[in-house]
Scaffold this active site. Structure first.
Site, PDB file in Angstrom:
ATOM      1  N   CYS B  14      32.828 -13.593   8.891  1.00  0.00           N
ATOM      2  CA  CYS B  14      32.433 -12.513   9.579  1.00  0.00           C
ATOM      3  C   CYS B  14      33.395 -11.445   9.937  1.00  0.00           C
ATOM      4  CB  CYS B  14      31.251 -12.355  10.386  1.00  0.00           C
ATOM      5  SG  CYS B  14      29.949 -13.614  10.124  1.00  0.00           S
ATOM      6  N   ASP B  16      35.896  -8.067   9.698  1.00  0.00           N
ATOM      7  CA  ASP B  16      35.601  -6.814   9.129  1.00  0.00           C
ATOM      8  C   ASP B  16      35.389  -6.479   7.736  1.00  0.00           C
ATOM      9  OD1 ASP B  16      34.993  -5.765  11.714  1.00  0.00           O
ATOM     10  OD2 ASP B  16      36.998  -4.673  11.945  1.00  0.00           O
ATOM     11  N   ALA B  18      34.400  -8.306   5.669  1.00  0.00           N
ATOM     12  CA  ALA B  18      33.282  -8.686   4.967  1.00  0.00           C
ATOM     13  C   ALA B  18      31.952  -7.669   5.039  1.00  0.00           C
ATOM     14  CB  ALA B  18      32.927 -10.027   5.613  1.00  0.00           C
ATOM     15  N   ARG B  19      32.162  -6.778   5.889  1.00  0.00           N
ATOM     16  CA  ARG B  19      31.081  -5.637   6.014  1.00  0.00           C
ATOM     17  C   ARG B  19      31.217  -4.857   4.663  1.00  0.00           C
ATOM     18  NH1 ARG B  19      32.804  -2.243  10.615  1.00  0.00           N
ATOM     19  NH2 ARG B  19      30.854  -1.259  10.489  1.00  0.00           N
ATOM     20  N   TYR B  63      30.298 -22.685   7.681  1.00  0.00           N
ATOM     21  CA  TYR B  63      30.577 -22.419   6.446  1.00  0.00           C
ATOM     22  C   TYR B  63      29.866 -23.537   5.464  1.00  0.00           C
ATOM     23  CZ  TYR B  63      34.196 -20.052   8.998  1.00  0.00           C
ATOM     24  OH  TYR B  63      34.930 -19.256   9.737  1.00  0.00           O
ATOM     25  N   LEU B  79      37.969 -15.138   4.933  1.00  0.00           N
ATOM     26  CA  LEU B  79      38.458 -15.971   6.007  1.00  0.00           C
ATOM     27  C   LEU B  79      39.968 -15.555   6.100  1.00  0.00           C
ATOM     28  CD1 LEU B  79      37.112 -19.314   5.463  1.00  0.00           C
ATOM     29  CD2 LEU B  79      36.394 -17.780   7.225  1.00  0.00           C
ATOM     30  N   HIS B  84      42.442 -20.459   3.477  1.00  0.00           N
ATOM     31  CA  HIS B  84      41.990 -20.069   2.312  1.00  0.00           C
ATOM     32  C   HIS B  84      42.033 -21.532   1.365  1.00  0.00           C
ATOM     33  CE1 HIS B  84      42.665 -15.452   1.627  1.00  0.00           C
ATOM     34  NE2 HIS B  84      41.627 -15.828   2.708  1.00  0.00           N
ATOM     35  N   LYS B 102      42.555 -11.464  -0.502  1.00  0.00           N
ATOM     36  CA  LYS B 102      43.913 -11.376  -0.436  1.00  0.00           C
ATOM     37  C   LYS B 102      44.685 -11.254   0.811  1.00  0.00           C
ATOM     38  CE  LYS B 102      45.063  -7.958   0.575  1.00  0.00           C
ATOM     39  NZ  LYS B 102      44.704  -7.227   1.957  1.00  0.00           N
ATOM     40  N   ASP B 187      49.537  -8.470   3.533  1.00  0.00           N
ATOM     41  CA  ASP B 187      48.430  -7.524   3.458  1.00  0.00           C
ATOM     42  C   ASP B 187      48.624  -6.419   2.753  1.00  0.00           C
ATOM     43  OD1 ASP B 187      45.952  -6.368   4.441  1.00  0.00           O
ATOM     44  OD2 ASP B 187      46.906  -5.182   6.044  1.00  0.00           O
TER      45      ASP B 187
END
Lengths: 361, 361
Positions: B14, B16, B18-19, B63, B79, B84, B102, B187
């Site tokens: 969950c 951020d 993913a929102r 999961y 995640l 990953h 990513k 990132d």
């Protein structure tokens, strides 16, 4: 000071860039085109006729003719870089103020000879970096200096490239090792480095590293190169210049709180107006699907093109000296020298196999 | 193929991000939100309630619950990077198609395990690089691929920075060595590198060199770094990424004949339209006082935001496999792997004292 003092300019050499600057001298309200000298009298005559010189302007078949003319206050020197030290020093010795094309010399040591000659003769020295004088530059400077809108400078990227044609790549002085030995680095890289120093408030970096594999022509002159600059406080800058790519001129300065973008900082797209983009405390909407606010576009108008503003500022300083007993303004040769120091360091880094070169003022 | 096949998504974790992707799954016409799993059932419930999951969607306190659910076609994996390889491999083994955030893994070797698991189980693998799916990206690609308007690519510069707040710099997974070990490089640098590879038509460079003095946090995670990429044919690229500067995301690609500028390539300023600037065979007027032509602005509209277009494309490929016996599309994991290879090389260059790292596919 005398009312509306006009500074009388002599131009020594008829390079292409002298056409642009001659027009600028005509446009500047405190300057006049008073003489031109070339090694060929015919060439000087044709240049004067083709570039708006008044009928009273003198035409010489030598540079010395201009430098020996007592009616000339200042000279504009568009000669190949390898000739700068010789003619700028002679001009200073003859008490002519010197507006000198960039790069100012083959290296900082040569430029120091020019500075010394100008200082000991009390004449003004300024290089021909026109964008410094555009009113947009001052507005952009306000932005990057603003602790609230821009914060602390963290990184800068500049680039200046243009696609030189076959004739340029074969014949231009900027591809000749005996004329403009630094090639693209001296020509385009000059502006890239100046843009970086400008954004960094002229604080010199502690080290400079050339990017690997610069493109050289057969004579070993740089056709394309990049480099990175590193400051004590962690600021970093990169630039890229090339004779082999489409015309592009960017400066991007990123601070802790703001970002500056300008895509025509060296020569504006248009003569009478120029824009840049600024953003402050940029962020996204809640779901990170779009920006909370967009960069704002700022457009600055100018009646005179930046090259005429450069001439006007130079002539103003000369008039202060001539009519008001002021001292020459050291700011301009100081930033010229810093720019040259960085170019020298990039070249030294290439020669040292892309090792960092420490900058010593 | 079945008419209007809908691919049923499960979300594992969950975070951020993913929102945003859950909304995108809702928006995509061929996808539906069918389940969410978290280590905490409460958290999963709250996430489902707060993010538009239909009443019929299943909510799991693990999961594995999602991965074992036979009604789920595909999983979205937001995640932390360090997890990953474990969960993407399990997902593939359970025949779930994998949409993976990513950076795809801690390194290319880990990602190879994921690729192998997806290939041997016949499931689609795609990473979550949303801007690849914006229609603007395709139009920009047409431009940089055009021999007449753009010519040959010579240089690229990308940057992605944002000003992380104190909470992020202390607590975000992206500053933790055991979660997203590559920090800003993994990132933001992911997007910078992808932009470069995209412009270079996914041709890998021969070498990568990290810029000196990356900024590291106390745990040794990268907060800011730059690098240069060098190709066999002389192309060069640079990028810069940072958690410590104002939000900025640029790509500039310069060819022999054209230049591309885009200032919001990763996340457009607005959801429904996005712009870029293109110029071709740019030059000056006769006196070099202004540009002969200005860069042109191109604006592309889209009904769906890029993240929904990403989901739509992923679901389309999954539907081709599920209903039409197609093979998984290898293009996506291939470019994910190339991106990861470059990140690995930047990290290796830092570890080797900023020496060039040769890229081996």
């Amino acid at each position: 000071m005398e009312q509306n003092p006009t500074i009388r300019f002599g131009v020594i050499g008829c390079a292409d860039i002298a056409r642009k600057v001659s027009r600028a001298i005509s446009l500047a309200p405190n300057a006049s085109l008073a003489a031109v000298g070339s090694r060929s009298l015919d060439k000087a005559k044709r240049f004067a006729e083709g570039n708006g010189f008044p009928a009273a302007a003198k035409v010489y078949g030598s540079y010395d003719g201009v430098l020996d003319d007592p009616d000339i206050d200042a000279v504009y020197v568009p000669l190949p870089t390898s000739l700068h030290v010789r003619w700028a020093v002679v001009a200073a010795q003859k008490k002519k103020h010197v507006l000198l094309e960039k790069p100012v010399a083959l290296n900082a040591s040569e430029f120091d000879e020019i500075i010394a000659a100008c200082e000991s003769n009390g004449v003004q020295l300024m290089d021909g970096t026109m964008w410094m004088h555009h009113p947009r530059t001052a507005v952009m400077k306000d932005f990057v200096s603003d602790a609230h809108r821009f914060g602390h400078l963290k990184s800068i990227h500049t680039c200046f490239t243009f696609g030189a044609d076959a004739d340029f790549l074969k014949n231009d002085i900027r591809v000749k090792p005996d004329l403009d030995a630094l090639g693209s680095l001296g020509d385009e890289g000059w502006y890239c480095v100046r843009g970086i120093l400008w954004a960094a408030n002229y604080e010199l970096p502690k080290s400079v590293i050339a990017s690997r594999e610069p493109v050289l022509n057969e004579a070993g002159v740089i056709m394309a190169v990049g480099a990175s600059l590193h400051w004590e406080d962690g600021k970093v800058a990169t630039f890229y210049c090339s004779f082999l790519s489409n015309l592009t001129m960017d400066i991007t300065a990123i601070g802790t709180k703001g970002t500056l973008h300008d895509r025509d900082f060296i020569i504006p797209h248009q003569e009478k107006e120029a824009s840049f983009y600024a953003s402050s405390e940029s962020g996204f909407d809640d779901l990170v699907t779009k920006w909370a606010s967009q960069p704002s576009k700022h457009t600055i108008n100018t009646d005179l093109p930046q090259e005429a503003l450069m001439v006007r500022e130079f002539a103003r300083l000369v008039a202060e000296i001539k009519f008001n007993n002021s001292k020459p303004e050291k700011k301009w040769p100081t930033i010229s020298r810093k720019t040259q120091l960085i170019l020298d360091a990039v070249k030294a880094s290439i020669d040292k196999g892309f090792e960092p070169v420490h900058i010593q003022e």
